[in-house]
Design an enzyme around this catalytic site. Structure first.
Site, short mmCIF file in Angstrom:
data_model
loop_
_atom_site.label_atom_id
_atom_site.label_comp_id
_atom_site.label_asym_id
_atom_site.label_seq_id
_atom_site.Cartn_x
_atom_site.Cartn_y
_atom_site.Cartn_z
CG HIS A 52 -9.00 -1.78 3.93
ND1 HIS A 52 -8.80 -1.68 2.45
CD2 HIS A 52 -8.46 -0.69 4.27
CE1 HIS A 52 -8.29 -0.53 2.24
NE2 HIS A 52 -8.08 -0.02 3.37
CG ASP A 53 -11.40 1.67 3.43
OD1 ASP A 53 -11.07 1.41 4.35
OD2 ASP A 53 -10.76 2.26 2.21
CD GLU A 72 -8.84 4.50 -1.58
OE1 GLU A 72 -9.80 4.10 -0.77
OE2 GLU A 72 -7.87 5.19 -1.29
CG ASP A 79 -4.75 5.41 1.09
OD1 ASP A 79 -5.44 4.81 1.20
OD2 ASP A 79 -4.59 6.39 1.51
CG ASP A 123 -2.23 0.23 0.92
OD1 ASP A 123 -2.41 1.50 0.38
OD2 ASP A 123 -3.22 -0.33 1.19
#
Ligand code: TEU
Ligand code: CA
Length: 551
Positions: A328-329, A256, A199, A98
């Site tokens: 994960h969100d 993202e 991210d 990430d």
């Protein structure tokens, strides 16, 4: 489009904190990941994305990095990381990390130096701005609630943070700062990393006027993404980033990206785009509430199907997106996208079939392959997530009762995806011998990997088969997408077609048996996937039955 090494790959997201704990401290670790590489290999995974494992105070679960060059001691050591890289390589698997470079932690030495000398060179690594008439520079609400501006102690200035106040935004206008990031990225790529998941990257370009916007809630603030949407020129920054780093390594990058201008898609993912791919969030965005989770609309089957259709058709003009059901969100997809009656193993296989065979690069989130579902949350204190706590407060402030606010979080909370991976039916689902950092879903005695890996009819085996099909038949990589039965309110059906093969997916999302709607089209085709054991009568589609045909 030129074939890239990642076009035919299948990826898997690991959330390290919740994957597997090997030293009993209740926190997943690198040793745990290393010990499960064979499990992932058996599923057919090619690329593993690790959510952040860098040194961090964990205010936002590692998305607040205090040292980009160090591994969080909770997770292990740099030697263990190197071992993980080597072990993955032995198995012909790629590791991507990430990359959180819109912001860092307030404990990062750059920010510490900036605080010490608010007029010095490190202050320019961040956005330090004077307030307006005793107020912050602008009226932005951060993604996690409250103002985006926090006072720089001992000065008349504020610093900008789009996320928590412990996550100050990095100033991408500062050339020295950018160069430091490029050096860091190349340092990891030199180690043998295959790329990054990047991210919140759209946020790096600010509208430097920091204009106020019309308040959109009682707090008098406006969502900060409005400022991002009013900024011009993120593309130049992204090109510079790519040319100084990823491009030189033929690295795989997945951005993202929310709030992109739709017409910019080719610049993001086209031939020579900013990224190899970006996530397709078209399904997740359907439950964006106007004010938050408490007014999040329920997923409507037809809108969901049409959103995927629209995205598939738009994307195939330019490149590839990365397809997800959850991450994960997000809450668990099985609990979110399936009607209640289909929240069972057959229904979950149906959802997997629809998603994995789409055009794009599938990203499977840990636990998705065994059908993990949302947990039951009895009190707000059971949650750990900073965003969940804020959404709970926002719901109460909007006048919801505690029960209603809790129910909204239960449906939408990020912690639904962060409960520990369910390995077996022993204590704590085999995740830890200690006390897990967050509660384990109560259903681990029924839903766990151990009971599924050797069962040919399990959800795990279905995912394994889906992944294998993508490797056996190039039509899943390059085949054109067409939605079938567009006017049928119960069916999700589509075809993928290239010069050699045609395949058809047909799924009945509802609880009534119907005559097989594509009987004629599928005549003479071979059934390669079916989520029902009994395949003697193919003339009907049973409730939540999914089949895939090929010719
Ligand atoms: O998420 C970016 C993002 O836009 C989120 O704010 C998302 O809208 C939110 O999670 C919904 O509750 C990334 C990471 O994926 C997330 O885990 C981090 O918290 C965030 O960036 C900050 O780094
Ligand atoms: Ca541990």
């Amino acid at each position: 489009m030129e074939r890239k090494w990642w076009h035919d790959k299948v990826a898997y997201q690991i959330y390290p904190k919740s994957f597997l704990d090997t030293n009993g401290d209740g926190i997943g670790d690198l040793r745990g990941i290393i010990s499960k590489l064979d499990y992932l290999k058996s599923l057919g995974i090619d690329i593993i994305w690790l959510s952040p494992i860098y040194k961090s105070p964990f205010v936002d679960q590692g998305y607040d990095i205090s040292d980009y060059y160090a591994i969080a001691e909770e997770f292990g050591t740099m030697e263990e990381f190197d071992e993980l890289l080597a072990e993955a390589k032995k198995r012909d698997m790629h590791i991507i990390m990430d990359l959180v470079i819109n912001h860092c932690s307030d404990k990062h030495e750059w920010f510490q130096k900036a605080l010490k000398d608010p007029d010095g060179e490190y202050a320019d690594y961040f956005y330090f701005r004077k307030g307006k008439n005793g107020n912050p520079p602008s009226n932005y609400r951060s993604y996690f609630g409250g103002s985006c501006w926090e006072k720089v102690p001992g000065t008349d200035k504020y610093y900008l943070h789009m996320f928590a106040k412990e996550q100050p935004d990095l100033n991408w206008e500062c050339e020295e700062m950018r160069q430091e990031l490029y050096d860091m990225i190349n340092w990891w790529l030199d180690k043998g990393l295959s790329g990054f998941r990047i991210d919140a990257i759209i946020n790096i370009k600010k509208n430097l006027d920091f204009p106020d916007f019309e308040p959109d809630a009682e707090d008098g603030l406006a969502a900060c993404y409005k400022m991002v949407e009013s900024a011009e020129g993120v593309g130049e920054l992204l090109e510079e980033l790519k040319n100084n780093t990823f491009k030189k390594y033929d690295a795989f990058t997945v951005g993202e990206v929310f709030n992109m201008k739709p017409e910019e898609l080719p610049e993001f993912i086209g031939e020579n785009g900013h990224f190899s791919t970006i996530f397709d969030f078209c399904a997740q965005c359907l439950s964006d509430g106007e004010h938050g989770w408490y007014d999040a609309p329920k997923i409507d089957f037809d809108k969901w199907r049409k959103a995927i259709l629209g995205s598939q058709l738009e994307t195939e003009k330019y490149g590839f997106k990365a397809n997800i059901i959850e991450n994960h969100d997000e809450p668990r997809g099985a609990s979110r996208f399936l009607p209640k009656h289909a929240q069972n193993p057959a229904g979950i296989k149906m959802l997997g079939t629809v998603s994995v065979l789409l055009r794009g690069i599938p990203f499977i989130y840990q636990g998705q392959e065994i059908g993990m579902q949302n947990a039951k949350w009895n009190s707000i204190d059971e949650y750990d997530d900073i965003s969940t706590k804020d959404q709970y407060k926002a719901a109460l402030a909007a006048g919801l009762s505690k029960e209603q606010a809790l129910a909204a979080c239960g449906r939408m909370s990020r912690d639904n995806a962060r409960t520990p991976m369910q390995w077996d039916d022993s204590a704590n689902a085999g995740f830890t011998t200690g006390t897990p950092w967050i509660k384990v879903n109560d259903n681990y005695d029924k839903i766990n990997a151990k009971s599924q890996v050797d069962d040919p009819d399990s959800i795990f085996s279905c995912y394994k088969k889906l992944v294998q099909l993508r490797k056996d038949y190039p039509v899943f990589v390059d085949g054109k997408f067409t939605l079938l039965l567009e006017d049928d309110d119960n069916i999700f059906a589509y075809s993928r077609k290239n010069e050699e093969k045609t395949m058809i997916v047909v799924c009945n999302f509802f609880d009534k048996e119907i005559p097989m709607p594509l009987a004629k089209e599928c005549e003479g085709m071979e059934v390669l996937i079916s989520n029902y054991k009994d395949t003697s009568d193919m003339s009907v589609l049973r409730p939540y039955e999914a089949r895939m045909y090929i010719r």
